[in-house]
Scaffold this motif. Structure first.
Motif, mmCIF file in Angstrom:
data_model
loop_
_atom_site.group_PDB
_atom_site.id
_atom_site.type_symbol
_atom_site.label_atom_id
_atom_site.label_comp_id
_atom_site.label_asym_id
_atom_site.label_seq_id
_atom_site.Cartn_x
_atom_site.Cartn_y
_atom_site.Cartn_z
ATOM 1 N N GLU A 75 0.819 -1.199 0.000
ATOM 2 C CA GLU A 75 0.000 0.000 0.000
ATOM 3 C C GLU A 75 0.857 1.255 0.000
ATOM 4 O O GLU A 75 1.930 1.297 0.597
ATOM 5 N N GLY A 76 0.391 2.290 -0.657
ATOM 6 C CA GLY A 76 1.047 3.583 -0.567
ATOM 7 C C GLY A 76 0.543 4.347 0.644
ATOM 8 O O GLY A 76 -0.213 3.815 1.464
ATOM 9 N N PRO A 77 0.943 5.604 0.812
ATOM 10 C CA PRO A 77 0.467 6.398 1.945
ATOM 11 C C PRO A 77 -1.028 6.699 1.819
ATOM 12 O O PRO A 77 -1.586 6.722 0.723
ATOM 13 N N SER A 78 -1.667 6.930 2.971
ATOM 14 C CA SER A 78 -3.087 7.276 3.035
ATOM 15 C C SER A 78 -3.266 8.441 3.984
ATOM 16 O O SER A 78 -2.464 8.644 4.906
ATOM 17 N N ASN A 87 -0.502 7.943 6.952
ATOM 18 C CA ASN A 87 0.072 6.692 7.444
ATOM 19 C C ASN A 87 0.477 5.846 6.253
ATOM 20 O O ASN A 87 -0.049 5.977 5.146
ATOM 21 N N VAL A 88 1.460 4.994 6.458
ATOM 22 C CA VAL A 88 1.952 4.110 5.415
ATOM 23 C C VAL A 88 2.226 2.758 6.054
ATOM 24 O O VAL A 88 2.727 2.674 7.181
ATOM 25 N N ALA A 89 1.854 1.682 5.353
ATOM 26 C CA ALA A 89 1.975 0.337 5.897
ATOM 27 C C ALA A 89 3.419 -0.133 5.862
ATOM 28 O O ALA A 89 4.059 -0.155 4.807
ATOM 29 N N VAL A 90 3.942 -0.480 7.040
ATOM 30 C CA VAL A 90 5.296 -1.016 7.171
ATOM 31 C C VAL A 90 5.196 -2.400 7.801
ATOM 32 O O VAL A 90 4.116 -2.829 8.225
ATOM 33 N N GLU A 91 6.307 -3.101 7.842
ATOM 34 C CA GLU A 91 6.292 -4.439 8.416
ATOM 35 C C GLU A 91 5.892 -4.376 9.887
ATOM 36 O O GLU A 91 6.521 -3.692 10.693
ATOM 37 N N GLY A 92 4.798 -5.048 10.232
ATOM 38 C CA GLY A 92 4.349 -5.104 11.612
ATOM 39 C C GLY A 92 3.389 -4.008 12.019
ATOM 40 O O GLY A 92 2.960 -3.981 13.172
#
Length: 321
Positions: A75-78, A87-92
């Motif tokens: 996902e890109g930033p939202s 927010n941006v999806a990172v590991e965890g």
């Protein structure tokens, strides 16, 4: 021989008058083919008078990069409505931050962004909606109080490639991407083609409409571009919605880096895009602005700019077909 000719002319098959009538009415039939619940196959060629093919000169300005812990997810930033953070999806989990110079990064285990179940439909006003479906159709529907589903189909357009990304809809046109490496611009009213831009790469990510900083449309409407990131993630393009020409290109300085997901536009018109480095731990959200090429920081932009200046620029109500 004379008698044969006279006999043949007096015994014309009964279907000939009908054929003559059909040929005479063919242009009208083609024009109205998509006015009802029918399918269109790009019956009309691109409309040449709507805009020329001259690219609008713009440039991306990189304001800053906000480091986030990699690796990034797809996902890109939202941005939540009314929020001043992305927010941006990172590991965890998710990385949260503002996009200003002194913003602080915060890590959370959930995104806290609202989710909507609209099945990919893009609404225009309250009575019309549009969607690209998995079977390769662009579908237009109108609200119908007497219909079982509450909607009836206005038209649908078959495209040559599967179109996973939802379309962009504005007052006069629909723009959508396809896996045949092309971006299409069609009339919102009937799906007739306006232009096609061949990018030479597959496009399955969502398209994003972005305003141009400090520029107004000559007739008062906000000037916009269409942001496109091809699937290889090597660059981001800004396309002119009137003719599909490339107005600006943003490329990462390191050729081993990749752009992740689709960009997002902040309430004040900045563009955020996620960058994944070759090293999985290296990642950031890049903050960009889009300005004319001769603009210097701090300069004012004049009222006359000529952007998107074409005969297809008239405003239309969301309830006007």
């Amino acid at each position: 021989m004379h008698g044969f000719v006279t006999y043949a002319s007096s015994r014309r098959p009964s279907w000939i008058p009908g054929l003559i009538l059909a040929v005479t009415c063919l242009p009208t039939w083609a024009q109205n083919f998509t006015d009802g619940d029918l399918e269109t196959q790009f019956l009309e060629p691109p409309v040449e008078w709507q805009a020329d093919d001259t690219a609008v000169p713009l440039r991306f300005v990189e304001l800053r990069q906000i480091a986030v812990p990699g690796p990034l997810r797809e996902e890109g930033p939202s941005i939540a409505d009314g929020d001043s953070r992305f927010n941006v999806a990172v590991e965890g989990g998710w990385a949260w931050s503002g996009w200003g110079e002194r913003s602080e990064l915060e890590l959370r285990t959930e995104s806290l962004l609202p989710t909507t179940e609209n099945e990919g439909w893009q609404a225009w006003g309250e009575k019309r909606r549009y969607r690209t479906d998995p079977d390769g159709w662009l579908v237009a529907e109108k609200r119908c109080g007497s219909c079982r589903r509450g909607w009836r189909r206005l038209w649908r357009l078959r495209v040559s490639g599967h179109t996973p990304a939802p379309p962009l809809v504005d007052d006069r046109r629909i723009v959508f991407a396809s896996l045949d490496n092309q971006i299409y611009g069609v009339r919102r009213r009937n799906g007739h083609r306006l232009w096609v831009a061949d990018l030479g790469q597959r496009i399955s990510r969502s398209l994003v409409s972005a305003p141009i900083e400090d520029i107004d449309h000559p007739e008062g409407a906000e000037a916009k571009v269409i942001l496109v990131i091809p699937d290889d993630g090597r660059k981001m393009l800004a396309l002119d919605p009137l003719n599909g020409s490339t107005a600006a290109t943003y490329s990462l300085s390191n050729p081993d880096d990749r752009l992740v997901g689709s960009p997002v536009v902040t309430p004040n018109g900045l563009i955020l895009v996620a960058r994944q480095g070759y090293d999985p731990r290296s990642a950031s959200v890049v903050v960009l602005s889009l300005v004319p090429p001769d603009r210097e920081d701090g300069d004012d932009v004049g009222e006359e700019n000529g952007y998107n200046d074409g005969s297809d620029r008239a405003a239309a109500s969301p309830e006007t077909p």
